[in-house]
Design a protein around this motif. Sequence first.
Motif, short mmCIF file in Angstrom:
data_model
loop_
_atom_site.label_atom_id
_atom_site.label_comp_id
_atom_site.label_asym_id
_atom_site.label_seq_id
_atom_site.Cartn_x
_atom_site.Cartn_y
_atom_site.Cartn_z
N ARG A 26 0.84 -1.20 0.00
CA ARG A 26 0.00 0.00 0.00
C ARG A 26 0.87 1.25 0.00
O ARG A 26 1.88 1.31 0.70
CB ARG A 26 -0.92 0.03 1.23
CG ARG A 26 -1.89 -1.13 1.29
CD ARG A 26 -2.88 -0.98 2.44
NE ARG A 26 -2.25 -0.89 3.74
CZ ARG A 26 -1.75 -1.92 4.42
NH1 ARG A 26 -1.78 -3.12 3.90
NH2 ARG A 26 -1.21 -1.75 5.61
N LEU A 27 0.46 2.23 -0.78
CA LEU A 27 1.13 3.53 -0.83
C LEU A 27 0.08 4.61 -0.61
O LEU A 27 -0.87 4.74 -1.39
CB LEU A 27 1.81 3.73 -2.19
CG LEU A 27 2.44 5.11 -2.44
CD1 LEU A 27 3.59 5.35 -1.46
CD2 LEU A 27 2.94 5.21 -3.87
N TRP A 28 0.23 5.39 0.47
CA TRP A 28 -0.75 6.41 0.83
C TRP A 28 -0.24 7.80 0.48
O TRP A 28 0.90 8.15 0.77
CB TRP A 28 -1.06 6.36 2.33
CG TRP A 28 -1.95 5.23 2.75
CD1 TRP A 28 -1.57 4.00 3.20
CD2 TRP A 28 -3.38 5.23 2.75
NE1 TRP A 28 -2.67 3.24 3.50
CE2 TRP A 28 -3.79 3.97 3.23
CE3 TRP A 28 -4.35 6.17 2.40
CZ2 TRP A 28 -5.14 3.62 3.37
CZ3 TRP A 28 -5.69 5.83 2.53
CH2 TRP A 28 -6.07 4.57 3.01
N TYR B 221 -6.53 -7.18 4.02
CA TYR B 221 -7.77 -6.43 4.26
C TYR B 221 -7.90 -6.00 5.71
O TYR B 221 -8.44 -4.93 6.00
CB TYR B 221 -8.97 -7.25 3.80
CG TYR B 221 -9.12 -7.24 2.30
CD1 TYR B 221 -9.57 -6.10 1.64
CD2 TYR B 221 -8.75 -8.33 1.53
CE1 TYR B 221 -9.68 -6.06 0.26
CE2 TYR B 221 -8.85 -8.31 0.15
CZ TYR B 221 -9.31 -7.17 -0.48
OH TYR B 221 -9.40 -7.14 -1.85
N ASN B 222 -7.41 -6.81 6.63
CA ASN B 222 -7.41 -6.39 8.03
C ASN B 222 -6.45 -5.22 8.24
O ASN B 222 -6.76 -4.26 8.97
CB ASN B 222 -7.01 -7.55 8.94
CG ASN B 222 -8.12 -8.57 9.09
OD1 ASN B 222 -9.28 -8.29 8.79
ND2 ASN B 222 -7.78 -9.77 9.54
N LEU B 223 -5.28 -5.29 7.61
CA LEU B 223 -4.31 -4.19 7.72
C LEU B 223 -4.85 -2.93 7.07
O LEU B 223 -4.66 -1.82 7.57
CB LEU B 223 -2.99 -4.60 7.07
CG LEU B 223 -2.24 -5.76 7.73
CD1 LEU B 223 -1.02 -6.15 6.92
CD2 LEU B 223 -1.83 -5.40 9.15
N LEU B 224 -5.54 -3.11 5.93
CA LEU B 224 -6.12 -1.96 5.25
C LEU B 224 -7.19 -1.30 6.11
O LEU B 224 -7.29 -0.07 6.17
CB LEU B 224 -6.72 -2.40 3.91
CG LEU B 224 -7.40 -1.31 3.07
CD1 LEU B 224 -6.42 -0.21 2.73
CD2 LEU B 224 -7.98 -1.93 1.80
N GLU B 225 -7.98 -2.10 6.79
CA GLU B 225 -9.01 -1.53 7.67
C GLU B 225 -8.38 -0.74 8.81
O GLU B 225 -8.91 0.30 9.22
CB GLU B 225 -9.90 -2.65 8.22
CG GLU B 225 -11.10 -2.12 9.00
CD GLU B 225 -12.10 -3.20 9.34
OE1 GLU B 225 -13.16 -2.87 9.91
OE2 GLU B 225 -11.83 -4.39 9.05
N ASN B 226 -7.24 -1.20 9.31
CA ASN B 226 -6.53 -0.45 10.35
C ASN B 226 -6.08 0.91 9.82
O ASN B 226 -6.21 1.93 10.51
CB ASN B 226 -5.32 -1.25 10.85
CG ASN B 226 -5.72 -2.49 11.62
OD1 ASN B 226 -6.82 -2.57 12.16
ND2 ASN B 226 -4.83 -3.46 11.68
N ASP B 227 -5.52 0.91 8.60
CA ASP B 227 -5.13 2.18 7.98
C ASP B 227 -6.35 3.09 7.82
O ASP B 227 -6.30 4.29 8.10
CB ASP B 227 -4.51 1.94 6.60
CG ASP B 227 -3.11 1.37 6.67
OD1 ASP B 227 -2.56 1.29 7.79
OD2 ASP B 227 -2.57 1.01 5.61
N PHE C 72 -6.98 7.08 8.96
CA PHE C 72 -7.11 8.20 8.04
C PHE C 72 -8.54 8.71 7.91
O PHE C 72 -8.75 9.89 7.61
CB PHE C 72 -6.57 7.81 6.66
CG PHE C 72 -5.11 7.45 6.67
CD1 PHE C 72 -4.18 8.27 7.28
CD2 PHE C 72 -4.66 6.27 6.09
CE1 PHE C 72 -2.84 7.95 7.31
CE2 PHE C 72 -3.31 5.94 6.10
CZ PHE C 72 -2.40 6.78 6.72
N ALA C 73 -9.52 7.86 8.13
CA ALA C 73 -10.92 8.28 8.00
C ALA C 73 -11.30 9.31 9.05
O ALA C 73 -12.24 10.09 8.86
CB ALA C 73 -11.85 7.07 8.09
N SER D 61 -16.86 0.42 6.42
CA SER D 61 -16.16 1.71 6.32
C SER D 61 -16.90 2.73 5.47
O SER D 61 -16.37 3.82 5.23
CB SER D 61 -14.75 1.49 5.73
OG SER D 61 -14.04 0.54 6.48
N ARG D 62 -18.09 2.38 4.99
CA ARG D 62 -18.88 3.27 4.13
C ARG D 62 -18.10 3.69 2.89
O ARG D 62 -18.11 4.86 2.49
CB ARG D 62 -19.38 4.49 4.91
CG ARG D 62 -20.31 4.15 6.06
CD ARG D 62 -20.86 5.39 6.73
NE ARG D 62 -21.77 6.11 5.84
CZ ARG D 62 -23.05 5.83 5.68
NH1 ARG D 62 -23.59 4.81 6.33
NH2 ARG D 62 -23.80 6.55 4.88
#
Length: 238
Positions: A38-40, A73-79, A83-84, A155-156
Amino acid sequence: MQKEKKNARRHSGGIIGYYKKEIAKGITNINGTKSQNRLWLKLEKEFFGFKEDLYICAIYVPPINSNYFENDYNLLENDFNTFARQGKILLMGDMNARTGKCPDFIKGNSCQINNFDAENLIPDYYEVDTKISRNNQDNVTNVQGKSLLELCIASRLRILNGRFIGDSLGYYMFTYMSINGYSAVDYALISESLLSSVKYFQTDDFTYLSDHVQIQLTLNCNIKQIFDLKSHIEKKNG
């Protein structure tokens, strides 16, 4: 740029984000993600004329049977949870997820449940999911697809493929080609509240350069004054 893993058995391209130098001052590369997949980037609201900062994630989720799968997907949800709280979210990339015809929102979601037995069963601040139809020519749903849909609901986030001008009918929904056929595994997802800011979304044609197609997204923003100033300076110097 996210580099490939040191112990990779074969060379991989990593993740690269390109942007024009004219808008570089409004973009921040966010370090600290715990994954090479992932790159943010953060788009500053003041620069782009957004109401809130926009956090863009270029993402690659390996197949679930890959040695490089990291429970992404679990790691992405943590990110996302981080940020949300600071702005809106846009995800784009190869997610190896097949979502079929399944919804990315809660079906039958309504505040009318508060009328049941004259009791308020849900809080007043609860936001009801908006039902927006999505077309998809790929009818298959896999494990990764279910994880992606669960992330969307929790996460809507909403899938743009098959919903907007450029791909509204989903006829060009297929994004990956292999010896087993065609599938849709590359997506763009955005915070539901930003759907009205989406101007255009499309999937390009397949080429000999890749077994994936390029996906494109256009968002409404307000940086016209910056370019007008640049044009004025160029004309003055000319």
